[in-house]
Design a protein around this motif. Structure first.
Motif, mmCIF file in Angstrom:
data_model
loop_
_atom_site.group_PDB
_atom_site.id
_atom_site.type_symbol
_atom_site.label_atom_id
_atom_site.label_comp_id
_atom_site.label_asym_id
_atom_site.label_seq_id
_atom_site.Cartn_x
_atom_site.Cartn_y
_atom_site.Cartn_z
ATOM 1 N N TYR A 1 0.824 -1.211 0.000
ATOM 2 C CA TYR A 1 0.000 0.000 0.000
ATOM 3 C C TYR A 1 0.860 1.264 0.000
ATOM 4 C CZ TYR A 1 -4.702 -1.965 0.527
ATOM 5 O OH TYR A 1 -5.899 -2.605 0.309
ATOM 6 N N ILE A 2 1.950 1.249 0.737
ATOM 7 C CA ILE A 2 2.808 2.437 0.773
ATOM 8 C C ILE A 2 3.459 2.668 -0.591
ATOM 9 C CG2 ILE A 2 4.930 3.383 1.767
ATOM 10 C CD1 ILE A 2 4.064 2.062 4.434
ATOM 11 N N ALA A 3 3.909 1.597 -1.246
ATOM 12 C CA ALA A 3 4.483 1.741 -2.590
ATOM 13 C C ALA A 3 3.424 2.243 -3.567
ATOM 14 C CB ALA A 3 5.043 0.400 -3.068
ATOM 15 N N ARG A 4 2.219 1.709 -3.469
ATOM 16 C CA ARG A 4 1.139 2.140 -4.351
ATOM 17 C C ARG A 4 0.773 3.599 -4.091
ATOM 18 N NH1 ARG A 4 -4.980 0.409 -4.555
ATOM 19 N NH2 ARG A 4 -5.353 0.128 -6.782
ATOM 20 N N ALA A 5 0.876 4.042 -2.839
ATOM 21 C CA ALA A 5 0.599 5.438 -2.512
ATOM 22 C C ALA A 5 1.551 6.369 -3.258
ATOM 23 C CB ALA A 5 0.709 5.654 -1.005
ATOM 24 N N VAL A 6 2.823 5.975 -3.348
ATOM 25 C CA VAL A 6 3.806 6.785 -4.076
ATOM 26 C C VAL A 6 3.396 6.916 -5.541
ATOM 27 C CG1 VAL A 6 6.205 6.895 -4.865
ATOM 28 C CG2 VAL A 6 5.691 6.151 -2.523
ATOM 29 N N VAL A 7 2.978 5.803 -6.145
ATOM 30 C CA VAL A 7 2.575 5.808 -7.551
ATOM 31 C C VAL A 7 1.323 6.663 -7.750
ATOM 32 C CG1 VAL A 7 1.792 4.375 -9.465
ATOM 33 C CG2 VAL A 7 3.658 3.594 -8.006
ATOM 34 N N PHE A 8 0.325 6.504 -6.875
ATOM 35 C CA PHE A 8 -0.905 7.292 -6.982
ATOM 36 C C PHE A 8 -0.611 8.787 -6.815
ATOM 37 C CE2 PHE A 8 -4.938 4.587 -6.325
ATOM 38 C CZ PHE A 8 -4.463 3.615 -7.187
ATOM 39 N N LEU A 9 0.322 9.110 -5.935
ATOM 40 C CA LEU A 9 0.683 10.518 -5.733
ATOM 41 C C LEU A 9 1.277 11.110 -7.008
ATOM 42 C CD1 LEU A 9 0.846 12.791 -3.615
ATOM 43 C CD2 LEU A 9 3.154 11.988 -3.070
ATOM 44 N N LEU A 10 2.148 10.360 -7.681
ATOM 45 C CA LEU A 10 2.748 10.835 -8.928
ATOM 46 C C LEU A 10 1.695 11.010 -10.017
ATOM 47 C CD1 LEU A 10 5.931 8.571 -8.955
ATOM 48 C CD2 LEU A 10 5.876 11.050 -8.596
ATOM 49 N N ILE A 11 0.768 10.047 -10.127
ATOM 50 C CA ILE A 11 -0.298 10.164 -11.122
ATOM 51 C C ILE A 11 -1.185 11.360 -10.812
ATOM 52 C CG2 ILE A 11 -2.378 9.052 -12.039
ATOM 53 C CD1 ILE A 11 -0.995 6.345 -11.545
ATOM 54 N N GLY A 12 -1.553 11.514 -9.543
ATOM 55 C CA GLY A 12 -2.407 12.630 -9.156
ATOM 56 C C GLY A 12 -1.774 13.977 -9.437
ATOM 57 N N TRP A 13 -0.487 14.111 -9.107
ATOM 58 C CA TRP A 13 0.194 15.386 -9.339
ATOM 59 C C TRP A 13 0.293 15.691 -10.836
ATOM 60 C CZ3 TRP A 13 0.804 19.911 -7.783
ATOM 61 C CH2 TRP A 13 1.852 20.723 -8.201
ATOM 62 N N SER A 14 0.486 14.646 -11.655
ATOM 63 C CA SER A 14 0.553 14.867 -13.105
ATOM 64 C C SER A 14 -0.785 15.374 -13.642
ATOM 65 C CB SER A 14 0.968 13.586 -13.832
ATOM 66 O OG SER A 14 -0.081 12.628 -13.898
ATOM 67 N N LEU A 15 -1.882 14.873 -13.084
ATOM 68 C CA LEU A 15 -3.213 15.329 -13.500
ATOM 69 C C LEU A 15 -3.485 16.753 -13.028
ATOM 70 C CD1 LEU A 15 -5.114 12.009 -12.789
ATOM 71 C CD2 LEU A 15 -4.982 13.120 -15.027
ATOM 72 N N VAL A 16 -3.058 17.071 -11.818
ATOM 73 C CA VAL A 16 -3.209 18.439 -11.312
ATOM 74 C C VAL A 16 -2.420 19.413 -12.184
ATOM 75 C CG1 VAL A 16 -2.596 19.983 -9.397
ATOM 76 C CG2 VAL A 16 -3.724 17.797 -8.927
ATOM 77 N N GLN A 17 -1.195 19.024 -12.559
ATOM 78 C CA GLN A 17 -0.387 19.884 -13.425
ATOM 79 C C GLN A 17 -1.060 20.099 -14.777
ATOM 80 O OE1 GLN A 17 3.368 17.553 -12.986
ATOM 81 N NE2 GLN A 17 4.305 19.543 -12.580
ATOM 82 N N ALA A 18 -1.581 19.009 -15.356
ATOM 83 C CA ALA A 18 -2.228 19.121 -16.670
ATOM 84 C C ALA A 18 -3.519 19.920 -16.589
ATOM 85 C CB ALA A 18 -2.505 17.725 -17.229
ATOM 86 N N ASP B 1 15.460 6.954 -12.409
ATOM 87 C CA ASP B 1 16.771 7.553 -12.162
ATOM 88 C C ASP B 1 17.016 7.840 -10.679
ATOM 89 O OD1 ASP B 1 17.414 7.559 -14.883
ATOM 90 O OD2 ASP B 1 16.376 9.473 -15.206
ATOM 91 N N ASP B 2 16.089 7.399 -9.820
ATOM 92 C CA ASP B 2 16.179 7.729 -8.399
ATOM 93 C C ASP B 2 16.745 6.604 -7.544
ATOM 94 O OD1 ASP B 2 15.211 10.279 -8.791
ATOM 95 O OD2 ASP B 2 13.125 9.704 -8.507
ATOM 96 N N GLY B 3 17.342 5.604 -8.182
ATOM 97 C CA GLY B 3 18.101 4.592 -7.466
ATOM 98 C C GLY B 3 17.324 3.834 -6.417
ATOM 99 N N VAL B 4 17.646 4.095 -5.159
ATOM 100 C CA VAL B 4 17.083 3.341 -4.042
ATOM 101 C C VAL B 4 15.568 3.482 -3.985
ATOM 102 C CG1 VAL B 4 17.029 3.107 -1.530
ATOM 103 C CG2 VAL B 4 19.203 3.484 -2.699
ATOM 104 N N ILE B 5 15.051 4.695 -4.194
ATOM 105 C CA ILE B 5 13.598 4.911 -4.144
ATOM 106 C C ILE B 5 12.906 4.064 -5.201
ATOM 107 C CG2 ILE B 5 11.752 6.600 -4.498
ATOM 108 C CD1 ILE B 5 13.597 8.710 -3.315
ATOM 109 N N PHE B 6 13.458 4.049 -6.414
ATOM 110 C CA PHE B 6 12.886 3.253 -7.497
ATOM 111 C C PHE B 6 12.861 1.773 -7.119
ATOM 112 C CE2 PHE B 6 13.777 0.646 -11.304
ATOM 113 C CZ PHE B 6 12.599 0.882 -12.009
ATOM 114 N N THR B 7 13.958 1.272 -6.589
ATOM 115 C CA THR B 7 14.042 -0.150 -6.228
ATOM 116 C C THR B 7 13.040 -0.484 -5.131
ATOM 117 O OG1 THR B 7 16.384 -0.215 -6.824
ATOM 118 C CG2 THR B 7 15.563 -1.977 -5.394
ATOM 119 N N LEU B 8 12.935 0.376 -4.112
ATOM 120 C CA LEU B 8 11.997 0.126 -3.016
ATOM 121 C C LEU B 8 10.551 0.130 -3.509
ATOM 122 C CD1 LEU B 8 13.608 2.230 -0.134
ATOM 123 C CD2 LEU B 8 13.566 -0.262 -0.371
ATOM 124 N N VAL B 9 10.213 1.080 -4.379
ATOM 125 C CA VAL B 9 8.856 1.133 -4.915
ATOM 126 C C VAL B 9 8.569 -0.105 -5.763
ATOM 127 C CG1 VAL B 9 7.328 2.367 -6.524
ATOM 128 C CG2 VAL B 9 8.639 3.642 -4.817
#
Length: 265
Positions: free
Chosen positions: A184-201, A223-231
């Motif tokens: 759930y925490i990893a999915r939260a990171v992904v949902f946050l990125l999708i949400g912010w992209s929609l807000v920007q658009a 390109d974020d190394g450890v964060i990418f691997t953890l997600v």
């Protein structure tokens, strides 16, 4: 003969199984194939298509993802899981609406791969461009982005508190709590990125090309190394957790009229 409630439950379980395939493949691709994950969501469905019986699996995912999306859409419409109508309840229900829309988009991509072997329709970016072309389209996209951000907050809360265990039947594997928590925490990171992209658009006029799909959001972390691997590991865990839910999730039952589901505590 199966009742309407039993058919409803079976479809929702197929939805969870489809979600298990989707997130497991996403996590594995992210961990093993940098080139493919940079293709975003198309890379996920392309990998599934290359499985033995890949096209049949894609059709199963079309049905399952639509069923799961309708299950989530029933939350804001009917409050099938008793979230309530206060501010917190509506925040949960709006988050479920965002999840429903996201899974319908994934079902559409799976459908395109199942029928033509690719998704050349432009995907989320083309859909976002269409929305932006209508009156108040920017506001619609922006509000959808807020729904995803709200969903991200509650996903993270679920992962941290383990509250999701209240809706899992006894007998689930002992690892369910930590699989779900990490997932759930990893999915939260992904949902946050999708949400912010929609807000920007939508609100910041960044253009439809800014909009991220599930795979695009993961690829944006490459390109974020450890964060990418953890997600990526977390999403793989979420896929395994979804497989547990396909068997042990407590599904709301349809009422006597066979229309509105009612949560079974």
């Amino acid at each position: 003969m199966a009742t309407k409630s039993e058919r409803f439950s079976s479809l929702v379980r197929v939805g969870y199984f489809s979600r298990a395939i989707l997130y497991s493949v996403l996590g594995l691709i992210a961990l093993t194939s940098a080139g493919r994950i940079r293709q975003g969501t198309n890379g996920i469905f392309q990998a599934i298509q290359e499985f033995p019986l890949g096209t049949a699996i894609l059709w199963l995912m079309v049905v399952g993802l639509v069923a799961y999306a309708l299950f989530r859409l029933a939350s804001p419409l009917f409050d099938i899981e008793n979230q309530g109508s206060d501010k917190t309840g509506w925040a949960h229900r709006i988050g479920h609406a965002g999840s429903a829309i996201g899974h319908l988009a994934l079902a559409y991509s799976a459908f395109n791969f199942a029928t033509s072997g690719s998704d050349n329709g432009g995907g989320a970016q083309a859909a976002a461009s269409g929305v932006l072309s209508v009156q108040f389209g920017g506001a619609i996209l922006g509000l959808l982005g807020i729904a995803f951000i709200v969903a991200a907050v509650f996903q993270a809360k679920k992962g941290w508190t383990g509250e999701f265990m209240h809706r899992i039947a006894p007998g689930a594997p002992s690892q369910t709590r930590w699989l779900g928590g990490i997932g759930y925490i990893a999915r939260a990171v992904v949902f946050l990125l999708i949400g912010w992209s929609l807000v920007q658009a939508g609100f910041l006029s960044s253009g439809s090309e800014q909009v991220l799909t599930l795979g695009d959001a993961v690829a944006s972390l490459a390109d974020d190394g450890v964060i990418f691997t953890l997600v990526a590991i977390g999403l793989l865990m979420f896929g395994l957790f979804s497989l547990v839910l396909a068997r042990y999730r407590i599904i709301p039952e349809l009422d006597a009229e066979g229309m509105r589901p009612a949560f079974r505590s």
